[in-house]
Design an enzyme around this catalytic site. Structure first.
Site, PDB file in Angstrom:
ATOM      1  CD  GLU A   1      37.672  38.763  40.912  1.00 42.81           C
ATOM      2  OE1 GLU A   1      37.431  37.562  41.181  1.00 42.81           O
ATOM      3  OE2 GLU A   1      38.018  39.595  41.774  1.00 42.81           O
TER       4      GLU A   1
ATOM      5  CD  GLN B   1      39.629  42.989  42.383  1.00 44.82           C
ATOM      6  OE1 GLN B   1      38.857  42.731  43.301  1.00 44.82           O
ATOM      7  NE2 GLN B   1      39.233  43.575  41.273  1.00 44.82           N
ATOM      8  CG  PHE B   2      43.357  42.565  46.667  1.00 45.59           C
ATOM      9  CD1 PHE B   2      44.368  43.492  46.918  1.00 45.59           C
ATOM     10  CD2 PHE B   2      42.139  43.017  46.190  1.00 45.59           C
ATOM     11  CE1 PHE B   2      44.159  44.841  46.693  1.00 45.59           C
ATOM     12  CE2 PHE B   2      41.927  44.363  45.970  1.00 45.59           C
ATOM     13  CZ  PHE B   2      42.937  45.283  46.215  1.00 45.59           C
TER      14      PHE B   2
ATOM     15  CG  LEU C   1      33.163  39.721  41.461  1.00 43.51           C
ATOM     16  CD1 LEU C   1      32.477  40.427  42.607  1.00 43.51           C
ATOM     17  CD2 LEU C   1      34.471  40.414  41.128  1.00 43.51           C
ATOM     18  CB  ALA C   2      34.205  33.006  39.936  1.00 41.28           C
ATOM     19  CD  GLU C   3      38.654  35.463  43.468  1.00 43.01           C
ATOM     20  OE1 GLU C   3      38.589  36.706  43.357  1.00 43.01           O
ATOM     21  OE2 GLU C   3      37.741  34.767  43.973  1.00 43.01           O
TER      22      GLU C   3
ATOM     23  CG  HIS D   1      42.701  43.695  50.242  1.00 42.10           C
ATOM     24  ND1 HIS D   1      41.716  43.046  50.932  1.00 42.10           N
ATOM     25  CD2 HIS D   1      42.087  44.352  49.232  1.00 42.10           C
ATOM     26  CE1 HIS D   1      40.542  43.305  50.362  1.00 42.10           C
ATOM     27  NE2 HIS D   1      40.749  44.085  49.322  1.00 42.10           N
TER      28      HIS D   1
ATOM     29  CG  PHE E   1      40.621  37.778  46.800  1.00 41.38           C
ATOM     30  CD1 PHE E   1      40.377  37.916  48.160  1.00 41.38           C
ATOM     31  CD2 PHE E   1      40.384  38.873  45.985  1.00 41.38           C
ATOM     32  CE1 PHE E   1      39.913  39.106  48.697  1.00 41.38           C
ATOM     33  CE2 PHE E   1      39.907  40.067  46.509  1.00 41.38           C
ATOM     34  CZ  PHE E   1      39.678  40.186  47.871  1.00 41.38           C
ATOM     35  CB  ILE E   2      45.594  32.736  45.823  1.00 42.97           C
ATOM     36  CG1 ILE E   2      46.209  32.441  47.201  1.00 42.97           C
ATOM     37  CG2 ILE E   2      46.145  33.990  45.191  1.00 42.97           C
ATOM     38  CD1 ILE E   2      47.667  32.036  47.112  1.00 42.97           C
TER      39      ILE E   2
END
Length: 325
Positions: free
Chosen positions: A29, A82-83, A58-60, A129, A86-87
C-alpha cells in the site's frame, strides 16, 4: 562506507536486490509513487518501473496471497504490510500458505517471500501501529523472523532475507528508522540469518534482547558499569532461527541472564529463549533468568506509552535482582 540511518539502509538493500535479480518485486500500500508511509521505498518505482515496484489496494490478504502465488512461480516478492497491526488480515497467507509451501509440496515449491512491516512503540502512533507481534510468528514452522537494531544489520539482513528460499517476516522498528546514522558499506553484503551479535562484552550478567530494546539494554549496561557491574548485551537479530549457542556461551561466562523484549510478557520471544536456556545451560545459572517486557495489557494510548514500555531503569532493576539472588 556511507553514513545511513536504518530507513536508508533498508532502501539500499531493496535497491541492491532489485538491480541484481529481475525476479525481485516490491509491492504494498503506497510503496510506489509515494514511497511508503515512512518513505522507505521512495524513488524505487521511478528507478525500476511500475511493473516491479507497485501499489496495491488496501487489502492485506490480497497482498500476501499475491506474494505466495508469485513465489511459487519463481519470483522473489517483497510484500509490505503497512503496519504490523494489519497482519491479522494476512495471517492465513503468511503463516499457513507461505510457511507450509515447501512441506506440503514435498519440496517442489517454496515461498521466497519477504513480508516487511513497521512496528514498535515510543513514537506515539495510532492504535494497531505499534504492537510487537513477533510472537505470533514464532510458533509457525517454516517462516523466519528477523528484527534488526541498526543500519548495518538492517541492510545485510534484508539482502539475506530476500535471497532466502523460505518466507521471512522482517520487522522494522518505527523508532529506529531515523534514530541515528552509522557506517554502512555501499556494496552488497549479507548478515547471516540465525546468527546473534554480542554488541557489548561483559562478565557479570548477560542481557539477551533485540530491536529497539538493544539500545535500551545498552543504556542500562552503561549505567550499571558506573556501579562496577559488567554487563554483556546480545542482539539476537533473528528470532527464528534462534542462535541459542551464542547465548549459552555467554551464560557460561556470566552465570546470570535476563531477557528484554518490548512485547507483552506472556508467551513471547523471551519465554521461548528462557526455556531454551533452561534446557541447555541450567547448570551454569546461579539465579533464575528474568524477563523485562511490556505488561500483559492491550498496547496503551499515547499518553501513557512511555510508562508501558520497558525502560533502562527497569532493566537495571532486574539485573540487580539476578545479581542479588
Amino acid at each position: 562506507m556511507a553514513q545511513m540511518n536504518m530507513l536508508e539502509a533498508i532502501r539500499d538493500a531493496l535497491r541492491t536486490e532489485l538491480k541484481r535479480d529481475e525476479n525481485v518485486m516490491l509491492f504494498g500500500e503506497d510503496v510506489g509513487h509515494t514511497g511508503g508511509v515512512f518513505r522507505v521505498t521512495e524513488g524505487l518505482q521511478k528507478e525500476f518501473g511500475e511493473e516491479r515496484v507497485f501499489d496495491t489496494p488496501l487489502a492485506e490478504s490480497a497482498i500476501a496471497g499475491m506474494a505466495v502465488g508469485l513465489g511459487i512461480q519463481g519470483f522473489r516478492p517483497i510484500a509490505e504490510i503497512q503496519f504490523v497491526g494489519f497482519i491479522y488480515e494476512a495471517m492465513d497467507q503468511m503463516f499457513i500458505q507461505a510457511a507450509r509451501m515447501r512441506y506440503r509440496s514435498g519440496g517442489r515449491y517454496n515461498s521466497p517471500i519477504v513480508f516487511r512491516t513497521p512496528f514498535g512503540g515510543g513514537v506515539k502512533a495510532a492504535e494497531l501501529h505499534t504492537d510487537s507481534l513477533e510472537g505470533l510468528a514464532l510458533q509457525t514452522p517454516g517462516i523466519k523472523v528477523v528484527i534488526p537494531s541498526n543500519p548495518y544489520d538492517a541492510k545485510g539482513l534484508m539482502i539475506a532475507a530476500i535471497r532466502d528460499n523460505d518466507p521471512v517476516f522482517f520487522m522494522e522498528h518505527l523508532n529506529l528508522y531515523r534514530a541515528f546514522r552509522a557506517e554502512v558499506p555501499e556494496e552488497e553484503y549479507t548478515v547471516e540469518l540465525g546468527k546473534a551479535n554480542v554488541v557489548r562484552e561483559g562478565s557479570d550478567v548477560t542481557i539477551v534482547t533485540y530491536g529497539m530494546m538493544v539500545h535500551t539494554s545498552v543504556k542500562a549496561a552503561e549505567e550499571l558499569e558506573k556501579e562496577g557491574v559488567s554487563v554483556e548485551v546480545i542482539d539476537i537479530r533473528t528470532l527464528m532461527p534462534l542462535d541459542i549457542d551464542t547465548i549459552v556461551e555467554s551464560i557460561k561466562k556470566t552465570n546470570r541472564a535476563i531477557v528484554v523484549q518490548e512485547a507483552q510478557k506472556t508467551s513471547g520471544a523471551a519465554a521461548e529463549i528462557i526455556a531454551q536456556i533452561n534446557e541447555k545451560a541450567i547448570l551454569h545459572l546461579e539465579a533464575p533468568v528474568l524477563r523485562v517486557a511490556g505488561p500483559d495489557t492491550v498496547y496503551p494510548f499515547a499518553q501513557i506509552e512511555d510508562q508501558w514500555l520497558p525502560s533502562p531503569a527497569r532493566v537495571v532493576a532486574n539485573v540487580k535482582k539476578v545479581l542479588e539472588f
